[in-house]
Design a protein around this motif. Structure first.
Motif, PDB file in Angstrom:
ATOM      1  N   ASP A 179       0.845  -1.189   0.000  1.00  0.00           N
ATOM      2  CA  ASP A 179       0.000   0.000   0.000  1.00  0.00           C
ATOM      3  C   ASP A 179       0.888   1.249   0.000  1.00  0.00           C
ATOM      4  N   PRO A 180       0.666   2.201  -0.908  1.00  0.00           N
ATOM      5  CA  PRO A 180       1.490   3.419  -0.932  1.00  0.00           C
ATOM      6  C   PRO A 180       1.519   4.160   0.402  1.00  0.00           C
ATOM      7  N   ALA A 181       0.503   3.939   1.240  1.00  0.00           N
ATOM      8  CA  ALA A 181       0.481   4.616   2.546  1.00  0.00           C
ATOM      9  C   ALA A 181       1.626   4.172   3.436  1.00  0.00           C
ATOM     10  N   HIS A 182       2.230   3.006   3.146  1.00  0.00           N
ATOM     11  CA  HIS A 182       3.331   2.501   3.977  1.00  0.00           C
ATOM     12  C   HIS A 182       4.678   3.094   3.581  1.00  0.00           C
ATOM     13  N   LEU A 183       4.769   3.664   2.387  1.00  0.00           N
ATOM     14  CA  LEU A 183       6.038   4.219   1.928  1.00  0.00           C
ATOM     15  C   LEU A 183       6.473   5.364   2.837  1.00  0.00           C
ATOM     16  N   GLY A 184       7.724   5.343   3.220  1.00  0.00           N
ATOM     17  CA  GLY A 184       8.257   6.393   4.081  1.00  0.00           C
ATOM     18  C   GLY A 184       8.181   6.080   5.560  1.00  0.00           C
ATOM     19  N   LYS A 185       7.495   5.025   5.925  1.00  0.00           N
ATOM     20  CA  LYS A 185       7.435   4.648   7.342  1.00  0.00           C
ATOM     21  C   LYS A 185       8.704   3.897   7.726  1.00  0.00           C
ATOM     22  N   SER A 186       8.966   3.797   9.015  1.00  0.00           N
ATOM     23  CA  SER A 186      10.109   3.018   9.476  1.00  0.00           C
ATOM     24  C   SER A 186       9.736   1.545   9.515  1.00  0.00           C
ATOM     25  N   TYR A 187      10.742   0.684   9.490  1.00  0.00           N
ATOM     26  CA  TYR A 187      10.481  -0.756   9.583  1.00  0.00           C
ATOM     27  C   TYR A 187       9.809  -1.092  10.908  1.00  0.00           C
ATOM     28  N   GLN A 188      10.210  -0.394  11.972  1.00  0.00           N
ATOM     29  CA  GLN A 188       9.609  -0.640  13.279  1.00  0.00           C
ATOM     30  C   GLN A 188       8.120  -0.302  13.259  1.00  0.00           C
ATOM     31  N   THR A 189       7.771   0.793  12.590  1.00  0.00           N
ATOM     32  CA  THR A 189       6.361   1.172  12.487  1.00  0.00           C
ATOM     33  C   THR A 189       5.584   0.147  11.675  1.00  0.00           C
ATOM     34  N   LEU A 190       6.166  -0.317  10.585  1.00  0.00           N
ATOM     35  CA  LEU A 190       5.495  -1.320   9.753  1.00  0.00           C
ATOM     36  C   LEU A 190       5.249  -2.611  10.523  1.00  0.00           C
ATOM     37  N   ARG A 191       6.259  -3.050  11.262  1.00  0.00           N
ATOM     38  CA  ARG A 191       6.091  -4.283  12.048  1.00  0.00           C
ATOM     39  C   ARG A 191       4.997  -4.086  13.103  1.00  0.00           C
ATOM     40  N   SER A 192       5.021  -2.927  13.767  1.00  0.00           N
ATOM     41  CA  SER A 192       4.033  -2.660  14.803  1.00  0.00           C
ATOM     42  C   SER A 192       2.625  -2.628  14.218  1.00  0.00           C
ATOM     43  N   GLU A 193       2.463  -1.988  13.053  1.00  0.00           N
ATOM     44  CA  GLU A 193       1.146  -1.926  12.427  1.00  0.00           C
ATOM     45  C   GLU A 193       0.676  -3.311  11.987  1.00  0.00           C
ATOM     46  N   PHE A 194       1.599  -4.143  11.519  1.00  0.00           N
ATOM     47  CA  PHE A 194       1.234  -5.502  11.123  1.00  0.00           C
ATOM     48  C   PHE A 194       0.811  -6.318  12.345  1.00  0.00           C
ATOM     49  N   GLU A 195       1.551  -6.155  13.443  1.00  0.00           N
ATOM     50  CA  GLU A 195       1.177  -6.867  14.673  1.00  0.00           C
ATOM     51  C   GLU A 195      -0.205  -6.428  15.148  1.00  0.00           C
ATOM     52  N   GLN A 196      -0.464  -5.122  15.099  1.00  0.00           N
ATOM     53  CA  GLN A 196      -1.781  -4.626  15.497  1.00  0.00           C
ATOM     54  C   GLN A 196      -2.869  -5.164  14.581  1.00  0.00           C
ATOM     55  N   HIS A 197      -2.562  -5.287  13.303  1.00  0.00           N
ATOM     56  CA  HIS A 197      -3.525  -5.852  12.345  1.00  0.00           C
ATOM     57  C   HIS A 197      -3.850  -7.304  12.706  1.00  0.00           C
ATOM     58  N   LEU A 198      -2.827  -8.075  13.067  1.00  0.00           N
ATOM     59  CA  LEU A 198      -3.059  -9.473  13.441  1.00  0.00           C
ATOM     60  C   LEU A 198      -3.952  -9.565  14.680  1.00  0.00           C
ATOM     61  N   LEU A 199      -3.771  -8.608  15.592  1.00  0.00           N
ATOM     62  CA  LEU A 199      -4.620  -8.575  16.789  1.00  0.00           C
ATOM     63  C   LEU A 199      -6.056  -8.171  16.445  1.00  0.00           C
ATOM     64  N   HIS A 200      -6.185  -7.121  15.664  1.00  0.00           N
ATOM     65  CA  HIS A 200      -7.523  -6.598  15.361  1.00  0.00           C
ATOM     66  C   HIS A 200      -8.353  -7.564  14.518  1.00  0.00           C
ATOM     67  N   THR A 201      -7.656  -8.364  13.693  1.00  0.00           N
ATOM     68  CA  THR A 201      -8.381  -9.325  12.854  1.00  0.00           C
ATOM     69  C   THR A 201      -8.548 -10.679  13.539  1.00  0.00           C
ATOM     70  N   SER A 488      10.641  12.174   1.799  1.00  0.00           N
ATOM     71  CA  SER A 488      10.717  10.771   2.233  1.00  0.00           C
ATOM     72  C   SER A 488       9.662  10.419   3.275  1.00  0.00           C
ATOM     73  N   LEU A 489       8.887  11.399   3.745  1.00  0.00           N
ATOM     74  CA  LEU A 489       7.879  11.134   4.761  1.00  0.00           C
ATOM     75  C   LEU A 489       6.715  10.331   4.178  1.00  0.00           C
ATOM     76  N   PRO A 490       5.978   9.615   5.021  1.00  0.00           N
ATOM     77  CA  PRO A 490       4.771   8.919   4.549  1.00  0.00           C
ATOM     78  C   PRO A 490       3.767   9.897   3.957  1.00  0.00           C
TER      79      PRO A 490
END
Length: 537
Positions: A179-201, A488-490
């Protein structure tokens, strides 16, 4: 060729590395190649499916049909194993995750994954999968290699909890990594958002399980996500440093350098340049080829080229992407070097002039200083004792502009206090006049040290010119870095900068005396959040 040195890992990193090697998820056998050749029955069923749905003939082959059929059998096996219960990770992990802290899990995820894959419940699931697929190890006396069993269970976990599908190839457990919305984020943020997604789903029941499951799914992502020490400042796909890093990841994978001991982030960034030194033409061609993919992804993020599938980029796209990347790299490198330039220093400039005129020792190590010419007091020598007050250093007077008014100063002896008959002043043309009495009692011109010329330039005026030039130079460098940083920001952050209320805040720090002084950098305050500059201690 320069070899990449390996940094000594800490105990946790060493344990994590050993667990990764044991799991074999990075360099073990590819179990997708274990799919048996299609049988006559498989071909008959595939033909019937294509006849019933002609559109499938464009996207499916007999091999992909066979693989999809096997995947369905794996999912069915897991469903039978769960027997209507929820939360697969909870059942497989038992107490392994319950007794761990989130910090331990993040530091050594492979260690905990290995413990789970060796648990009684997981061994049971592995046996069921082997029997269902009729792989080696299903019959008594057959021993399947541990790495194969580990991969098979991890694949079963991913399939059961929804790996990418043909309909949504860019999704992973329902999370759109591209998703283009992820471009510019840090790897730590991406991992955290993915973990939250696994929880929410509801794929997991708590944060510990989310960390573990995210690590399992990580094996389906590109290998950059497996690097453990990526700086939080690194922007995903939107910075030149990311291109260099990803280039190193691809090269390490190509050369098989990241298997026995994972390379660090900095080692991966440096890897292409190191392996280019003294390399053969074939190796240089490989290094250049591997840079194309991350360069194109960066160029898409920057709007230089349009997003396409990898095979659809043409020569013009590649040319524009590489030219833009090279230009950006040069601009950033020049800007960083410019900001490392020291600002002009008034005292150093004054010393350089003094040293050129009189020599390095004169009016410094020789101890001689300057005393102001005092008007006559009208008192006799018996009315007031003579006081030997410390004189002023030449550099202090020169840098402070004390000579500019043309006043006469007496030069002291080597003790810096005793006034002599030698005097010093500057005229309106900024020529200096050093005088001393001869044996007749008359003042005559004298010289000091090297005495190269007699003009003492206005150091304050020159400092103002040099300082203005310095400000102009670093202003351009800051503009380059700020534009690169903002680009380079999201997307969400860039939109906020364009639409929000922006304030520029300077930074201060406390000095030793308890006062406040300026520090490098600034803060952009954008309602309702802040963006910190890269520059500032």
């Amino acid at each position: 060729m320069t070899s990449t040195s390996l940094a000594a890992p800490d105990p946790a990193a060493n344990e994590e590395s050993r667990a990764r090697q044991t799991l074999g998820l990075d360099d073990g056998p590819d179990i997708d190649t274990f799919i048996p050749q299609p049988t006559a029955l498989d071909r008959k069923r595939f033909k019937a499916l294509v006849l019933a749905t002609p559109a499938l003939a464009q996207s499916m082959t007999i091999d992909t049909y066979k693989a999809k059929h096997i995947n369905a059998r794996i999912v069915d096996t897991v469903k039978d194993f769960m027997n209507g219960k929820s939360f697969l990770i909870r059942r497989l992990s038992g107490d392994v995750l319950r007794l761990a802290s989130a910090e331990e899990l993040r530091a050594t995820p492979s260690v905990f994954l290995l413990r789970i894959l060796n648990s009684t419940e997981t061994l049971d699931l592995a046996d069921r999968l082997l029997k269902k697929l009729k792989w080696y190890g299903a019959l008594p006396g057959e021993q399947t290699p541990a790495a194969v069993r580990y991969q098979l269970v991890c694949k079963a976990i991913c399939l059961y909890l929804h790996a990418p599908s043909a309909d949504e190839p860019q999704e992973l457990a329902g999370f759109r990594w591209q998703d283009p919305a992820h471009l510019g984020k840090s790897y730590q943020t991406l991992r955290s958002e993915f973990e939250q997604h696994l929880l929410h789903t509801r794929r997991v029941i708590n944060t510990h399980e989310a960390i573990l499951l995210a690590h399992v799914f990580q094996t389906l992502l590109s290998k950059d996500f497996a690097v453990r020490d990526i700086p939080s400042e690194l922007r995903y796909k939107s910075s030149v440093v990311w291109v260099n890093f990803m280039h190193g990841v691809l090269l390490a994978d190509e050369l098989g350098l990241n298997r026995s001991q994972p390379l660090s982030f900095q080692q991966l960034v440096d890897l292409p340049l190191e392996h280019s030194v003294g390399a053969s033409p074939e190796t240089l061609e490989t290094i250049a080829r591997l840079r194309l993919s991350p360069a194109l992804e960066w160029a898409v993020c920057m709007g230089v080229v349009k997003s396409r599938t990898a095979s659809d980029y043409d020569k013009e796209d590649i040319k524009r992407a590489m030219a833009a990347l090279e230009s950006q790299s040069e601009s950033l490198s020049k800007a960083v070097m410019t900001l490392d330039l020291p600002p002009p220093e008034r005292m150093k400039m004054a010393k350089q002039v003094k040293d050129n005129l009189f020599g390095a020792d004169t009016f410094e190590s020789d101890g001689r200083k300057f005393l102001p010419e005092m008007p006559p007091s009208g008192l006799g020598p018996k009315d007031m004792p003579t006081l030997k007050l410390p004189g002023h250093a030449f550099l202090d007077l020169y840098a402070d502009g004390q000579f500019d008014d043309g006043k006469t100063w007496f030069i002291t002896g080597s003790d810096g206090k005793t006034q002599t008959d030698r005097t010093f002043r500057i005229d309106d043309e900024r020529n200096y006049h050093a005088m001393a009495k001869d044996h007749y009692g008359d003042y005559r011109q004298i010289s000091f040290g090297r005495s190269l010329g007699r003009t003492l330039p206005d150091i304050n005026a020159q400092f103002e010119i040099d300082f203005r030039n310095y400000l102009t130079t670093i202003k351009t460098a800051y503009q380059t870095l700020i534009v690169s940083l903002l680009a380079s920001l999201p997307l969400a952050d860039r939109w906020a900068l364009e639409q929000g209320d922006v304030q520029v805040l300077s930074l201060r720090q406390q000095d030793r005396s308890g006062g406040q002084q300026a520090r490098k950098g600034f803060v952009l305050k954008v309602s309702p959040f802040k963006v910190f500059s890269l520059y500032g201690p």
